[in-house]
Design an enzyme around this catalytic site. Sequence first.
Site, short mmCIF file in Angstrom:
data_model
loop_
_atom_site.label_atom_id
_atom_site.label_comp_id
_atom_site.label_asym_id
_atom_site.label_seq_id
_atom_site.Cartn_x
_atom_site.Cartn_y
_atom_site.Cartn_z
N CYS A 213 28.20 -35.45 -36.99
CA CYS A 213 27.74 -35.39 -35.59
C CYS A 213 28.97 -35.69 -34.74
O CYS A 213 29.15 -36.81 -34.24
CB CYS A 213 26.63 -36.39 -35.33
SG CYS A 213 25.22 -36.25 -36.47
N ALA A 214 29.84 -34.70 -34.59
CA ALA A 214 31.22 -34.94 -34.21
C ALA A 214 31.46 -35.26 -32.74
O ALA A 214 32.32 -36.09 -32.41
CB ALA A 214 32.09 -33.75 -34.60
N LYS B 126 36.25 -39.91 -33.23
CA LYS B 126 36.34 -40.27 -34.64
C LYS B 126 36.86 -39.09 -35.45
O LYS B 126 37.55 -39.27 -36.46
CB LYS B 126 34.97 -40.73 -35.14
CG LYS B 126 34.43 -41.97 -34.41
CD LYS B 126 33.07 -42.37 -34.94
CE LYS B 126 32.48 -43.54 -34.16
NZ LYS B 126 32.11 -43.16 -32.78
N ASP C 61 23.07 -27.94 -37.07
CA ASP C 61 22.23 -29.14 -37.15
C ASP C 61 22.52 -29.84 -38.47
O ASP C 61 22.26 -29.29 -39.55
CB ASP C 61 20.76 -28.73 -37.05
CG ASP C 61 19.81 -29.92 -37.10
OD1 ASP C 61 20.29 -31.06 -37.24
OD2 ASP C 61 18.59 -29.69 -37.00
N CYS D 49 25.87 -46.34 -32.38
CA CYS D 49 26.34 -47.19 -31.28
C CYS D 49 25.14 -47.89 -30.67
O CYS D 49 24.92 -47.87 -29.46
CB CYS D 49 27.11 -46.37 -30.24
SG CYS D 49 26.22 -44.97 -29.55
#
Length: 447
Positions: free
Chosen positions: A269-270, A275, A320, A392
Amino acid sequence: MSAYPAAASAKNDKSVAPALSDVLGAVAVAVSEVHAGRSLSEALERVPAALRPATQDICFHVMRRQGWAQAVRSRLVPRKPPGKELDALLLTALSLLAENEEGAEAGPRYAPHTVVDQAVRAASADRRMAPAKGMVNAVLRRFLRERDEVQADLPDEAHWNFPHWWIARMQRAYPDTWQSLLQEANRQPPMTLRVNRRRTARTDLLARFEAAGIEASALGESGVLMAQPLPVARIPGFQEGWWSVQDLGAQMAAPLLGVRDGMRVLDACAAPGGKTAHLLELADVRLTALDTDAGRLARVGQNLDRLGLRAPRVDLRAADAADPDAWWDGEPYDAILADVPCTASGIVRRHPDIRWLRRREDVARTAALQQRIVDALWRTLAPGGQLLYVTCSIFPEEGEMQAQAFAVRHADATRLDAPGQLLPLPEQGQSRALHDGFFYALFAKSR
């Protein structure tokens, strides 16, 4: 869709500070869009460039004081004012008239009579609010006359500036620290950078900053703590790709995976890509970066280009993560970074609108989505490989509870050392938390 006032849109000369009334008009529109469900970041993108810095500053203040402002407005105007922009303008002006509580961080400072005058001017300049300019004047002046009486015995939402359901959840999860967590969430976070070690050394970067008169210090493995937040355009080395803006807590993710040259790595999930870039800075890996939003994924690519990290071995794919059959070629990954969608409750300092956009039921909804994603990704991991689960969030349902349930569902998963729940609280000797709230759990797949 709300339109910004004509007076605000006309301000194109960046060399002249915009009138406060124009800024308040723009804030009212942006805040009303948050009330309609749009993120503040999206709303601010539509603000005219000349107004945007001041508008953002006041919008952040309003979001951090909105619980109090709504309670006060309800006492002054029991029936919600007609028109969402008018209500947002009253909340904005009241937030600027609020007195800072003991220990609270100071917000924008304007003389009370200036706030009243400029709020009335903002209402007058907008055809949607102009008929109510007299009400704006009367309500704000009444607050100044009756401040103590109006503020007496306000509800918890007004004191903490969070929805009641959020406060209750924090009390259950953190009975000893919930008050400190809510207080810290209303403070401005520090600005931290991550040095791109493929372009420069941290000592060299700090020397360049010192030569430019910018105060900064080393923090963590590759971090730089700015003494004062600055626009990226004013910090040397942005276009050259010497550094990226990234929270210190987020900088822990890539090193935890222990990537090495030649590994096949998945960033599931870039976006927004901080990251992703860090992984490529640490090792020459074959990286696949996924995101469901093609527009956000394109910006990941642009950031990699700026940092000099784009290569044939980097595959950006709009897909997805929960549906590997649609994108996986069958070759297993040696390492997977699963920075899954969440409520973002750990980064509310940087995005103070989150508390007003989220709903109680969102926690269960995102937890279910997280489970689907990590279960799907687990089958793409090679035996002996490692998966790092990241959110997060500071809600246990998206952190420790999720990690424990994953270990129960997958007998071939061994949990390794990782930080677990990082809480955004000051450590000894610190005036504020140096990192946001994150959760980290690392799993190895049996060979």
